[in-house]
Scaffold this motif. Structure first.
Motif, PDB file in Angstrom:
ATOM      1  N   ARG B   3      80.606  56.597   5.501  1.00 35.69           N
ATOM      2  CA  ARG B   3      79.856  57.741   5.989  1.00 35.69           C
ATOM      3  C   ARG B   3      78.458  57.738   5.385  1.00 35.69           C
ATOM      4  NH1 ARG B   3      81.975  63.977   6.089  1.00 35.69           N
ATOM      5  NH2 ARG B   3      79.944  64.823   6.644  1.00 35.69           N
ATOM      6  N   MET B   6      72.990  62.425   4.936  1.00 36.20           N
ATOM      7  CA  MET B   6      71.559  62.683   5.093  1.00 36.20           C
ATOM      8  C   MET B   6      70.773  62.023   3.973  1.00 36.20           C
ATOM      9  SD  MET B   6      70.816  66.496   6.403  1.00 36.20           S
ATOM     10  CE  MET B   6      72.007  67.414   5.465  1.00 36.20           C
ATOM     11  N   LEU B  22      77.637  61.575  10.868  1.00 33.02           N
ATOM     12  CA  LEU B  22      78.332  62.653  11.569  1.00 33.02           C
ATOM     13  C   LEU B  22      77.471  63.905  11.680  1.00 33.02           C
ATOM     14  CD1 LEU B  22      81.863  62.327   9.900  1.00 33.02           C
ATOM     15  CD2 LEU B  22      80.910  61.075  11.844  1.00 33.02           C
ATOM     16  N   GLY B  23      77.574  64.560  12.821  1.00 28.89           N
ATOM     17  CA  GLY B  23      76.887  65.827  13.007  1.00 28.89           C
ATOM     18  C   GLY B  23      75.380  65.720  12.924  1.00 28.89           C
ATOM     19  N   LEU B  24      74.815  64.756  13.624  1.00 26.06           N
ATOM     20  CA  LEU B  24      73.354  64.632  13.659  1.00 26.06           C
ATOM     21  C   LEU B  24      72.771  65.751  14.510  1.00 26.06           C
ATOM     22  CD1 LEU B  24      73.074  60.838  14.580  1.00 26.06           C
ATOM     23  CD2 LEU B  24      72.307  61.807  12.410  1.00 26.06           C
ATOM     24  N   CYS B  27      68.141  65.126  12.789  1.00 26.01           N
ATOM     25  CA  CYS B  27      68.088  63.843  12.069  1.00 26.01           C
ATOM     26  C   CYS B  27      68.224  62.677  13.054  1.00 26.01           C
ATOM     27  CB  CYS B  27      69.243  63.729  11.075  1.00 26.01           C
ATOM     28  SG  CYS B  27      69.119  64.833   9.658  1.00 26.01           S
ATOM     29  N   MET B  46      65.770  62.104   7.874  1.00 23.48           N
ATOM     30  CA  MET B  46      65.651  63.556   8.031  1.00 23.48           C
ATOM     31  C   MET B  46      64.264  64.018   8.473  1.00 23.48           C
ATOM     32  SD  MET B  46      67.546  64.711   4.515  1.00 23.48           S
ATOM     33  CE  MET B  46      67.340  66.478   4.755  1.00 23.48           C
TER      34      MET B  46
END
Lengths: 202, 158
Positions: B3, B6, B22-24, B27, B46
């Motif tokens: 994983r 950020m 995950l969960g961009l 970013c 970021m």
């Protein structure tokens, strides 16, 4: 710069939770009026966590949530993000609009309004306790993965510290209990300003 | 699964591993690949530019420092800079706001990433960028294939 969140005493967190409780009281009154039925709201917990751990509150980065974001200007500038798991958010919409199959544009704006009521109730409580002027900007709503929403807010506000104050909120309506989370991210010295106004810091 | 959080970057030549961001939201996941040597790298960017142009202790945080650093690490792992191709995911605008709002950082991230890749002569071969949806992306070093997932949509290969 030292992150003031890391130096908060449990007493100070209790006081901030109490502000949250009063805010929840205001919000419950406003929601009850809007829904024309009695809604109870409580603040079971408040805590300070690193922002990156926030997704774990609702089961992870990829969990579907409804998020309402607004920034706060005035004496204690900062940012607020209210988020609720999808099931809770939909239940809130159904309380307002009756049974729903999916989130419509109408439902979306209803949620935006609920988010607006909740966040401004907390801010009113904060203003009452502290005598500070706090002015919210209009709310923005997003329905997506929590991680995507949180990270975007975090980046926009860039300068803010790593830690955030989370005020857990529970709604009770006819035996149903729904949960939501109010995340408060003060900018710069705003948290110190608030604590001073509360008489907790010199 | 590795994983990549950020402001993190990761390089691997292990064909059985998977790189994931995950969960961009706003970013951008920059994925570089050397198809001959099968070296893969991912940076979870970021912001567009680093304040001092060097990135300090978090080079992967900024587009302008993340990509040179990722290339450097990939070369160490055996990749050839002239062979590298890029895939991009993310850079969404999560809230509906005016185009000039600071909340539109996703767009600025994409622009900065594309400029830096152009400067380094790295070709972008596929993207799943922009829009207003959050994304999770998985990158497979064995093949260079990426998969992207969004809520309410079928998983896509690209």
């Amino acid at each position: 710069m030292e992150d003031i969140f890391e130096s908060l005493s449990s007493r100070e967190i209790d006081i901030l939770r109490e502000v949250g409780n009063v805010g929840a009281g205001h919000a419950a009154t406003a929601l009850s009026r809007l829904l024309n039925r009695r809604i109870l709201m409580t603040v079971p917990r408040a805590y300070v966590i690193p922002l990156r751990e926030a997704p774990e509150l609702v089961g992870g980065t990829e969990t579907l949530v409804v998020g309402v974001y607004l920034s706060v200007t005035g004496d204690a500038p900062g940012h607020m993000l209210f988020f609720a798991p999808w099931s809770s958010a939909m239940a809130l919409v159904e309380m307002l609009m009756g049974p729903q199959e999916d989130l419509t544009e109408m439902g979306r704006s209803a949620l935006e309004e609920v988010g607006n009521i909740l966040t401004s109730s907390y801010l009113t409580a904060l203003a009452d306790f502290t005598g500070l002027l706090v002015v919210p900007t209009p709310p923005l709503i997003a329905v997506d993965m929590l991680g995507a929403i949180l990270s975007t807010v975090l980046i926009e506000i860039g300068k803010a510290g790593d830690h955030v104050l989370v005020v857990e909120t529970e709604f009770q309506d006819a035996g149903r209990a729904l949960s939501g989370y109010m995340v408060f991210i003060p900018e710069g010295v705003a948290l110190m300003t608030i604590l001073r106004a509360l008489g907790e810091r010199q | 699964m590795i994983r990549v959080g950020m402001a993190e970057g990761y390089v691997t030549a292990n064909p059985s591993s998977v790189l994931a961001a995950l969960g961009l939201g706003s970013c951008v996941a920059v994925m570089l690949y050397d198809p001959v040597r099968r070296v893969a790298g991912m940076a979870h960017v970021m912001l567009p530019t680093s304040p001092d142009g060097r990135g300090g202790t978090t080079p992967y945080k900024f587009a302008d420092t993340a990509i040179p650093r990722l290339v450097e690490e990939m070369v160490k792992a055996g990749a050839k800079p002239s062979q590298l191709v890029a895939k991009l995911a993310g850079g969404a605008s999560m809230f509906q706001t005016a185009a000039d709002s600071p909340l539109n950082i996703g767009q600025r991230n994409i622009q900065a990433v594309e400029e830096e890749l152009k400067r380094l002569n790295i070709r972008v071969v596929a993207t799943r960028i922009g829009g207003n949806v959050g994304r999770s992306v998985y990158f497979y070093p064995a093949t260079g294939i990426a998969r992207v997932r969004s809520i309410g949509q079928e998983e896509q290969e690209f």
